[in-house]
Scaffold this active site. Structure first.
Site, mmCIF file in Angstrom:
data_model
loop_
_atom_site.group_PDB
_atom_site.id
_atom_site.type_symbol
_atom_site.label_atom_id
_atom_site.label_comp_id
_atom_site.label_asym_id
_atom_site.label_seq_id
_atom_site.Cartn_x
_atom_site.Cartn_y
_atom_site.Cartn_z
ATOM 1 N N ASN A 225 0.902 -1.153 0.000
ATOM 2 C CA ASN A 225 0.000 0.000 0.000
ATOM 3 C C ASN A 225 0.939 1.201 0.000
ATOM 4 O O ASN A 225 1.330 1.716 1.036
ATOM 5 C CB ASN A 225 -0.902 -0.017 1.235
ATOM 6 C CG ASN A 225 -1.832 -1.220 1.194
ATOM 7 O OD1 ASN A 225 -2.415 -1.526 0.157
ATOM 8 N ND2 ASN A 225 -1.964 -1.922 2.312
ATOM 9 N N LYS A 302 1.050 -3.114 -6.168
ATOM 10 C CA LYS A 302 -0.316 -3.502 -5.817
ATOM 11 C C LYS A 302 -1.207 -2.458 -6.470
ATOM 12 O O LYS A 302 -1.131 -1.276 -6.129
ATOM 13 C CB LYS A 302 -0.489 -3.486 -4.296
ATOM 14 C CG LYS A 302 -1.925 -3.673 -3.816
ATOM 15 C CD LYS A 302 -1.983 -3.739 -2.281
ATOM 16 C CE LYS A 302 -3.410 -3.874 -1.763
ATOM 17 N NZ LYS A 302 -3.472 -4.020 -0.295
ATOM 18 N N GLU A 306 -8.015 -3.194 -2.993
ATOM 19 C CA GLU A 306 -8.251 -2.591 -1.685
ATOM 20 C C GLU A 306 -7.991 -1.086 -1.693
ATOM 21 O O GLU A 306 -7.325 -0.546 -0.816
ATOM 22 C CB GLU A 306 -7.386 -3.279 -0.615
ATOM 23 C CG GLU A 306 -7.703 -4.746 -0.483
ATOM 24 C CD GLU A 306 -6.963 -5.455 0.649
ATOM 25 O OE1 GLU A 306 -7.560 -6.348 1.253
ATOM 26 O OE2 GLU A 306 -5.803 -5.112 0.913
ATOM 27 N N ARG A 339 1.213 -7.631 -8.535
ATOM 28 C CA ARG A 339 0.478 -8.541 -7.640
ATOM 29 C C ARG A 339 -0.899 -8.900 -8.189
ATOM 30 O O ARG A 339 -1.600 -8.051 -8.752
ATOM 31 C CB ARG A 339 0.333 -7.914 -6.253
ATOM 32 C CG ARG A 339 1.658 -7.757 -5.551
ATOM 33 C CD ARG A 339 1.495 -7.101 -4.212
ATOM 34 N NE ARG A 339 1.207 -8.012 -3.132
ATOM 35 C CZ ARG A 339 0.244 -7.855 -2.236
ATOM 36 N NH1 ARG A 339 -0.609 -6.855 -2.336
ATOM 37 N NH2 ARG A 339 0.083 -8.692 -1.254
ATOM 38 N N ARG A 351 -15.217 -14.068 -3.928
ATOM 39 C CA ARG A 351 -13.881 -13.460 -3.930
ATOM 40 C C ARG A 351 -12.809 -14.457 -4.356
ATOM 41 O O ARG A 351 -11.789 -14.083 -4.973
ATOM 42 C CB ARG A 351 -13.587 -12.910 -2.526
ATOM 43 C CG ARG A 351 -12.175 -12.413 -2.354
ATOM 44 C CD ARG A 351 -12.001 -11.714 -1.022
ATOM 45 N NE ARG A 351 -10.604 -11.607 -0.661
ATOM 46 C CZ ARG A 351 -10.162 -11.215 0.520
ATOM 47 N NH1 ARG A 351 -11.039 -10.887 1.474
ATOM 48 N NH2 ARG A 351 -8.877 -11.143 0.785
ATOM 49 N N LYS A 375 -0.530 -14.817 -4.246
ATOM 50 C CA LYS A 375 -0.511 -15.334 -2.868
ATOM 51 C C LYS A 375 -0.706 -16.851 -2.886
ATOM 52 O O LYS A 375 -1.328 -17.387 -3.810
ATOM 53 C CB LYS A 375 -1.616 -14.680 -2.038
ATOM 54 C CG LYS A 375 -1.323 -13.225 -1.687
ATOM 55 C CD LYS A 375 -2.303 -12.684 -0.655
ATOM 56 C CE LYS A 375 -1.991 -11.216 -0.362
ATOM 57 N NZ LYS A 375 -2.871 -10.632 0.670
ATOM 58 N N ASP A 380 -6.628 -15.258 1.496
ATOM 59 C CA ASP A 380 -5.664 -14.341 2.103
ATOM 60 C C ASP A 380 -4.867 -14.953 3.245
ATOM 61 O O ASP A 380 -5.172 -14.693 4.403
ATOM 62 C CB ASP A 380 -6.402 -13.096 2.614
ATOM 63 C CG ASP A 380 -5.455 -11.925 2.811
ATOM 64 O OD1 ASP A 380 -4.263 -12.087 2.523
ATOM 65 O OD2 ASP A 380 -5.928 -10.859 3.239
ATOM 66 N N GLU A 402 3.903 -15.732 -3.369
ATOM 67 C CA GLU A 402 3.921 -14.825 -2.209
ATOM 68 C C GLU A 402 3.368 -15.547 -0.995
ATOM 69 O O GLU A 402 2.191 -15.910 -0.940
ATOM 70 C CB GLU A 402 3.084 -13.567 -2.492
ATOM 71 C CG GLU A 402 3.026 -12.609 -1.309
ATOM 72 C CD GLU A 402 2.275 -11.294 -1.599
ATOM 73 O OE1 GLU A 402 2.194 -10.874 -2.772
ATOM 74 O OE2 GLU A 402 1.763 -10.694 -0.645
ATOM 75 N N GLU A 408 -0.158 -12.474 10.451
ATOM 76 C CA GLU A 408 -1.387 -11.671 10.484
ATOM 77 C C GLU A 408 -2.599 -12.484 10.931
ATOM 78 O O GLU A 408 -3.381 -12.036 11.770
ATOM 79 C CB GLU A 408 -1.633 -11.082 9.086
ATOM 80 C CG GLU A 408 -2.951 -10.339 8.975
ATOM 81 C CD GLU A 408 -3.192 -9.744 7.595
ATOM 82 O OE1 GLU A 408 -2.337 -9.916 6.703
ATOM 83 O OE2 GLU A 408 -4.236 -9.104 7.415
ATOM 84 N N HIS A 536 -11.213 -17.049 7.424
ATOM 85 C CA HIS A 536 -11.591 -15.634 7.466
ATOM 86 C C HIS A 536 -12.678 -15.345 8.505
ATOM 87 O O HIS A 536 -13.652 -14.652 8.239
ATOM 88 C CB HIS A 536 -12.063 -15.186 6.073
ATOM 89 C CG HIS A 536 -11.764 -13.738 5.793
ATOM 90 N ND1 HIS A 536 -12.459 -12.715 6.388
ATOM 91 C CD2 HIS A 536 -10.836 -13.150 4.986
ATOM 92 C CE1 HIS A 536 -11.981 -11.547 5.941
ATOM 93 N NE2 HIS A 536 -10.995 -11.785 5.110
ATOM 94 N N TRP A 558 -15.731 -8.715 3.286
ATOM 95 C CA TRP A 558 -14.927 -8.458 4.480
ATOM 96 C C TRP A 558 -15.560 -9.111 5.713
ATOM 97 O O TRP A 558 -14.955 -9.178 6.774
ATOM 98 C CB TRP A 558 -14.767 -6.936 4.714
ATOM 99 C CG TRP A 558 -13.703 -6.329 3.847
ATOM 100 C CD1 TRP A 558 -12.847 -7.004 3.031
ATOM 101 C CD2 TRP A 558 -13.381 -4.948 3.694
ATOM 102 N NE1 TRP A 558 -12.002 -6.132 2.385
ATOM 103 C CE2 TRP A 558 -12.314 -4.855 2.770
ATOM 104 C CE3 TRP A 558 -13.884 -3.759 4.248
ATOM 105 C CZ2 TRP A 558 -11.741 -3.636 2.385
ATOM 106 C CZ3 TRP A 558 -13.306 -2.548 3.865
ATOM 107 C CH2 TRP A 558 -12.254 -2.490 2.945
HETATM 108 C C1 BDP Z 1 -4.171 -8.428 3.610
HETATM 109 C C2 BDP Z 1 -3.806 -7.466 4.689
HETATM 110 C C3 BDP Z 1 -3.611 -6.076 4.200
HETATM 111 C C4 BDP Z 1 -2.703 -6.072 2.974
HETATM 112 C C5 BDP Z 1 -3.277 -6.981 1.928
HETATM 113 C C6 BDP Z 1 -2.363 -7.151 0.729
HETATM 114 O O1 BDP Z 1 -4.810 -7.483 5.669
HETATM 115 O O2 BDP Z 1 -3.059 -5.324 5.247
HETATM 116 O O3 BDP Z 1 -2.559 -4.794 2.470
HETATM 117 O O4 BDP Z 1 -3.438 -8.273 2.448
HETATM 118 O O5 BDP Z 1 -1.752 -8.205 0.627
HETATM 119 O O6 BDP Z 1 -3.803 -9.679 4.096
HETATM 120 O O7 BDP Z 1 -2.253 -6.272 -0.103
#
Ligand code: BDP
Length: 715
Positions: A225, A302, A306, A339, A351, A375, A380, A402, A408, A536, A558
């Protein structure tokens, strides 16, 4: 008198190792070998070391050997420049080895980064040779040689060689310029932007040493980000200072590029990738970067994810965006890592399917210096996810793996979880893209589709805590990422064994017990957090603790309820053909293991199926009872982890012993919290009792729902 007392206390602290074992030294501890026979063997073989030549990397090798061996062998080892001398160890380029043509084969085999360590007779005397084609190869060989000693291997007849399986072995920091680390649980960022470039914190050097010791050769410094400020002149000078530190360790720097930087920094009215002034702005920016950092790796991006800006803001594709940046870095051999972590609130599609839907049609449209970073799973970084369906589905595009090292969704800084088994589970998964044996590992190493760009990365768990990673055991996850990036065929067990020996002790009983805990820790966590394919269902925003009841967030995907879909009939996300059909994104052979509710691998059952509460599981229990069983045995196993740890009391230093012990107490509490909160909540749907043989939750669901953590870290 006071002074004498002070000195007495200090020496007491040093002797009892209380100061020393704060974890700062990571796995590069180099304490004296305490096996007398081995110590004698090492001393006999390593009386002096010859290293020919000079370069910053060769100087680093000299220093590492000097420090390492004076600690491990507790004696000063002479380092000379002349291989013909009395030296028992030679460190030299393959090209400088006696033996002429015979060495061609070795040179070819080792490539740019590989090394070979072997013993031979020279002039009637035995020598150990560490050779490579490059200085960096020699550095890797040196660290491996030290590891042989640290892990108490015999070097009498050493003969080993190693070549990395992947070219780009990376670590991604999610560090903001204000030093807050997104999803960081080990303090603030180690990059002190304020004092750079003038002040080089010795920590930068130790960071580079640690990475080089496990083969990591690329780092992205900043959060995905992204903040465009990193691309301004004064920040690029700071980045250059770090690049200068990392270069002799073989580490290249990447930066995250904010797609709208041409607007924010360049005052352009658009960041449209097909606009000439935008392309020019990036071309000039890249030129500026390479004038400071000639070996700059490229950008990690990225975009349109988001809330991040990206090419879709201008009705362009991800390929348009990536290719524009790829044009800018191509003259300098830079690469773009784009990404694939994308999903959109406006898109009602599961999703799980969105990244595949967006990216598969772009296969073949990316420039040759673009990699798409995927990923490990489609949602996630959950405690367990099936592999991402993009692996194997974009044969014309090099895909980069990734992983997340920072925990997290895996207990953050308080839970002991060793992640090699998670990484290996994904890497060994069969995509069946080119028939049986088309594992994810073979997709990413490029061997299946003939890509030479290949790589793997992990989101770093490093911060400025004295022990780098917060939880002492979390260092093992940084370590295992690097080791698997080098060779994904290493076993979780071997890596744990190495790490424990180097980080704690070679004591056999310690290793046996703690290794068992390490190897089971991930499965145990799955049991008390997300058993049977649940995912999740964590707290909002900070992602700390359970909150499966959340249903009121703006974006549907979310909300935990979107993922578990519990109702009066059952629980789980139907991703079969009667549901979202995300399964169709997998190759038929892979799909087979999950598409039939009766044969579905139960580890993924609720990931792919909506299952009735009274569905009969393989154990003969109902789904509800199985769920209870998993949650309860997860908690019991954390208690077992603690008991195993308590046995180590006099085997290791008190400082780390106590730290891990206290953290295990927290982990037990948190595991119970996950168990109770989840079962009490799911019970409101199943209407079934928690079997009476189990200790019943001591708090109400309302209590768990009322918990708030406004200052949980990493958010
Ligand atoms: C999620 C995280 C977020 C990251 C996002 C990402 O919660 O903070 O910015 O992935 O990979 O797991 O871009």
């Amino acid at each position: 008198m006071k002074k004498i007392f002070f000195l007495f206390i200090v020496s007491l602290l040093i002797c009892s190792n209380i100061i020393a074992e704060d974890g700062y030294r990571l796995w590069l501890r180099y304490d004296k070998i305490n096996n007398p026979a081995l110590l004698a063997q090492y001393k006999k073989n390593i009386q002096a070391i010859a290293i020919k030549g000079t370069s910053p990397t060769l100087d680093i090798i000299r220093t590492e050997l000097k420090n390492g061996l004076s600690g491990l062998l507790d004696s000063e080892i002479k380092i000379t420049g002349n291989a013909g001398s009395n030296a028992g160890v030679w460190i030299c380029k393959v090209a400088d080895l006696p033996g002429g043509d015979n060495n061609k084969e070795i040179a070819e085999q080792l490539g740019k980064e590989g090394y070979k360590i072997f013993s031979k007779i020279s002039g009637g005397k035995k020598v150990i040779v560490i050779c490579a084609n490059t200085d960096i190869g020699l550095l890797y060989g040196t660290f491996n040689f030290l590891r042989l000693l640290q892990t108490n291997q015999s070097i009498e007849n050493v003969n080993t060689s190693s070549v990395p399986k992947l070219n780009l072995r990376m670590l991604n920091h999610w560090d903001n310029l204000n030093r807050v680390v997104e999803r960081g649980y080990a303090g603030f960022s180690i990059w002190n932007w304020h004092t750079l470039p003038g002040y080089i914190d010795p920590r930068y050097i130790d960071y580079a040493r640690a990475n080089a010791s496990i083969g990591i050769n690329a780092v992205s410094l900043t959060n995905v980000n992204a903040n465009a400020t990193i691309l301004t002149k004064s920040y690029l000078e700071k980045v250059k200072a770090l690049a200068d530190v990392f270069r002799p360790y073989g580490i290249k720097i990447f930066l995250t590029a904010r797609f709208s930087a041409p607007i924010e920094l360049g005052k352009l009215s658009t960041a449209d990738p097909l606009n000439d002034s935008v392309q020019n702005w990036w071309n000039n920016k890249v030129k500026e970067i390479y004038s400071l950092i000639p070996d700059f790796g490229g950008f990690l991006v990225k975009a349109n994810s988001e809330g991040q800006p990206g090419p879709q803001d201008y009705k362009r594709t991800h390929a348009d965006g990536a290719n524009m940046l790829a044009n800018a870095v191509a003259p300098y051999k830079g690469i773009i890592i784009w990404r694939a972590f994308v999903y959109a609130a406006e898109n009602p599609v599961d999703r799980h399917k969105q990244a595949y839907d967006d990216f598969v049609p772009l296969d073949g449209k990316f420039k040759r210096n673009v990699m798409v970073q995927v990923k490990n799973g489609a949602i996630d970084f959950m405690p367990r996810e099936p592999f991402h369906p993009l692996f194997g589905a974009m044969p014309k595009t090099p895909l980069m793996m990734e992983f997340q090292v920072t925990q997290e969704y895996l207990g953050q800084a308080t839970n002991w979880v060793y992640l090699a088994p998670l990484y290996k589970e994904v890497l060994n998964s069969d995509t069946y893209c080119k028939g049986k044996g088309s594992t994810v590992a073979k997709v990413i190493d490029g061997s299946i589709d003939g890509h030479t760009l290949n790589g793997m990365t992990g989101v770093s768990n490093i911060g400025n805590d004295i022990n780098w990673c917060g939880h002492p055991i979390a260092q093992a996850n940084w370590y295992c990422l690097g080791r698997l990036e080098w060779d994904y065929d290493l076993s979780s067990e071997q890596i744990a064994d190495e790490w424990l020996r180097m980080s704690f002790t070679n004591d056999a009983a310690f290793l046996q017990s703690v290794k068992t805990v390490m190897l089971q820790s991930r499965e145990i966590m799955v049991d008390y957090m997300n058993p049977l394919g649940l995912h999740h269902i964590m707290g909002t925003g900070h992602h700390y603790g359970p909150a499966p009841w959340i249903s009121n967030l703006n974006r549907p995907e979310w909300n935990p309820v979107y993922y578990h879909k519990a109702d009066s009939i059952g629980i789980g996300f139907n991703r079969t053909s009667t549901g979202s059909n995300a399964l169709a994104q997998y190759f038929p052979e892979a799909r087979k293991q999950w598409e039939d509710i009766n044969t579905c691998d139960e580890k993924y059952l609720l990931w792919f199926q909506h299952v009735a509460w009274d569905h009969k599981m393989k154990s003969g229990r109902t789904l509800w009872n199985e769920l209870c069983k998993k949650y309860y045995s997860g908690v019991d196993s954390v208690v077992w982890m603690k008991n195993e740890w308590l046995k180590q009391k006099n085997k290791i230093d008190e400082q780390r012993f106590n730290q891990v012990k206290m953290l295990l107490d927290i982990q037990i509490d948190e595991a119970k919290w996950w168990r109770n909160a989840c079962l009490l909540y799911f019970q409101t749907f199943s209407k079934m009792p928690i079997p009476a043989s189990y200790e019943q939750p001591d708090k109400t669901l309302e209590y768990y729902k009322s918990l708030r953590f406004p200052f949980a870290p990493g958010n």
